[in-house]
Design a protein around this motif. Structure first.
Motif, PDB file in Angstrom:
ATOM      1  N   ARG A   1       0.840  -1.245   0.008  1.00 20.87           N
ATOM      2  CA  ARG A   1       0.006  -0.128   0.104  1.00 20.87           C
ATOM      3  C   ARG A   1       1.049   1.263   0.013  1.00 20.87           C
ATOM      4  NH1 ARG A   1      -3.218  -3.774   1.955  1.00 20.87           N
ATOM      5  NH2 ARG A   1      -5.309  -3.978   1.736  1.00 20.87           N
ATOM      6  N   VAL A   2       0.276   2.240  -0.555  1.00 20.19           N
ATOM      7  CA  VAL A   2       1.290   3.619  -0.673  1.00 20.19           C
ATOM      8  C   VAL A   2       0.590   4.601   0.601  1.00 20.19           C
ATOM      9  CG1 VAL A   2       1.372   5.577  -2.166  1.00 20.19           C
ATOM     10  CG2 VAL A   2       1.556   3.408  -3.228  1.00 20.19           C
ATOM     11  N   VAL A   3       1.464   5.162   1.073  1.00 13.33           N
ATOM     12  CA  VAL A   3       1.050   6.130   2.038  1.00 13.33           C
ATOM     13  C   VAL A   3       2.100   7.382   2.074  1.00 13.33           C
ATOM     14  CG1 VAL A   3       0.066   4.408   3.770  1.00 13.33           C
ATOM     15  CG2 VAL A   3       2.515   5.053   3.852  1.00 13.33           C
ATOM     16  N   TYR A   4       1.564   8.372   2.266  1.00 15.97           N
ATOM     17  CA  TYR A   4       2.252   9.623   2.048  1.00 15.97           C
ATOM     18  C   TYR A   4       2.328  10.256   3.537  1.00 15.97           C
ATOM     19  CZ  TYR A   4       0.963   9.437  -2.750  1.00 15.97           C
ATOM     20  OH  TYR A   4       0.895   9.175  -4.056  1.00 15.97           O
ATOM     21  N   ARG A   5       3.494  10.523   4.033  1.00 16.97           N
ATOM     22  CA  ARG A   5       3.753  11.214   5.226  1.00 16.97           C
ATOM     23  C   ARG A   5       3.357  12.617   5.112  1.00 16.97           C
ATOM     24  NH1 ARG A   5       9.911  11.328   7.354  1.00 16.97           N
ATOM     25  NH2 ARG A   5       9.872  12.956   5.690  1.00 16.97           N
ATOM     26  N   LEU A   6       2.649  12.949   6.060  1.00 18.92           N
ATOM     27  CA  LEU A   6       1.814  14.578   6.075  1.00 18.92           C
ATOM     28  C   LEU A   6       2.748  15.583   5.934  1.00 18.92           C
ATOM     29  CD1 LEU A   6      -0.870  16.063   6.273  1.00 18.92           C
ATOM     30  CD2 LEU A   6      -0.493  16.114   8.473  1.00 18.92           C
ATOM     31  N   ASP A   7       4.058  15.397   6.661  1.00 19.79           N
ATOM     32  CA  ASP A   7       5.121  16.401   6.547  1.00 19.79           C
ATOM     33  C   ASP A   7       5.626  16.699   5.059  1.00 19.79           C
ATOM     34  OD1 ASP A   7       5.030  16.979   9.269  1.00 19.79           O
ATOM     35  OD2 ASP A   7       7.096  15.766   9.832  1.00 19.79           O
ATOM     36  N   ASP A   8       5.672  15.500   4.519  1.00 18.43           N
ATOM     37  CA  ASP A   8       6.270  15.297   2.791  1.00 18.43           C
ATOM     38  C   ASP A   8       5.038  16.107   2.084  1.00 18.43           C
ATOM     39  OD1 ASP A   8       8.506  14.123   3.369  1.00 18.43           O
ATOM     40  OD2 ASP A   8       7.737  12.144   3.081  1.00 18.43           O
ATOM     41  N   VAL A   9       3.762  15.643   2.201  1.00 17.49           N
ATOM     42  CA  VAL A   9       2.609  16.644   1.668  1.00 17.49           C
ATOM     43  C   VAL A   9       2.655  17.881   1.784  1.00 17.49           C
ATOM     44  CG1 VAL A   9       0.119  16.576   1.428  1.00 17.49           C
ATOM     45  CG2 VAL A   9       1.252  14.279   1.756  1.00 17.49           C
ATOM     46  N   GLU A  10       2.917  18.433   2.959  1.00 14.91           N
ATOM     47  CA  GLU A  10       2.916  19.868   3.243  1.00 14.91           C
ATOM     48  C   GLU A  10       4.059  20.251   2.781  1.00 14.91           C
ATOM     49  OE1 GLU A  10       2.324  19.867   7.562  1.00 14.91           O
ATOM     50  OE2 GLU A  10       0.242  20.109   7.262  1.00 14.91           O
TER      51      GLU A  10
END
Length: 87
Positions: A57-66
């Motif tokens: 599954r793919v997940v994105y770290r919120l810090d990276d998104v921001e």
């Protein structure tokens, strides 16, 4: 099982000794009002924010998104045009 994983990805997780937030593909697509397929295409072409592939599954770290969002911030259409040329 999938619902339980989705709920887990919406809560803080320990990562390298820190508590961090992660978003799954559906939640990030919803946040940005884009199709999940757009995120898939971006991963394939090397665009978009950094991501992790965990257990298939793919997940994105919120810090990276921001950080990605902040890097796309424009104060004029000239900046927006220049940013598009860099893609």
């Amino acid at each position: 099982h999938t619902r339980k994983l989705a709920e887990h990805l919406q809560t803080p997780m320990h990562w390298r000794g820190r508590v961090e937030q992660f978003l799954n593909q559906a939640r990030l697509a919803n946040r940005w009002q884009i199709s999940p397929r757009t995120l898939e295409r971006w991963r394939w072409s090397g665009e978009g924010p950094a991501y992790f592939k965990i257990g298939g599954r793919v997940v994105y770290r919120l810090d990276d998104v921001e950080a990605y969002e902040n890097g796309r911030r424009c104060e004029s259409t000239a900046q927006s045009t220049a940013l598009r040329r860099l893609q």
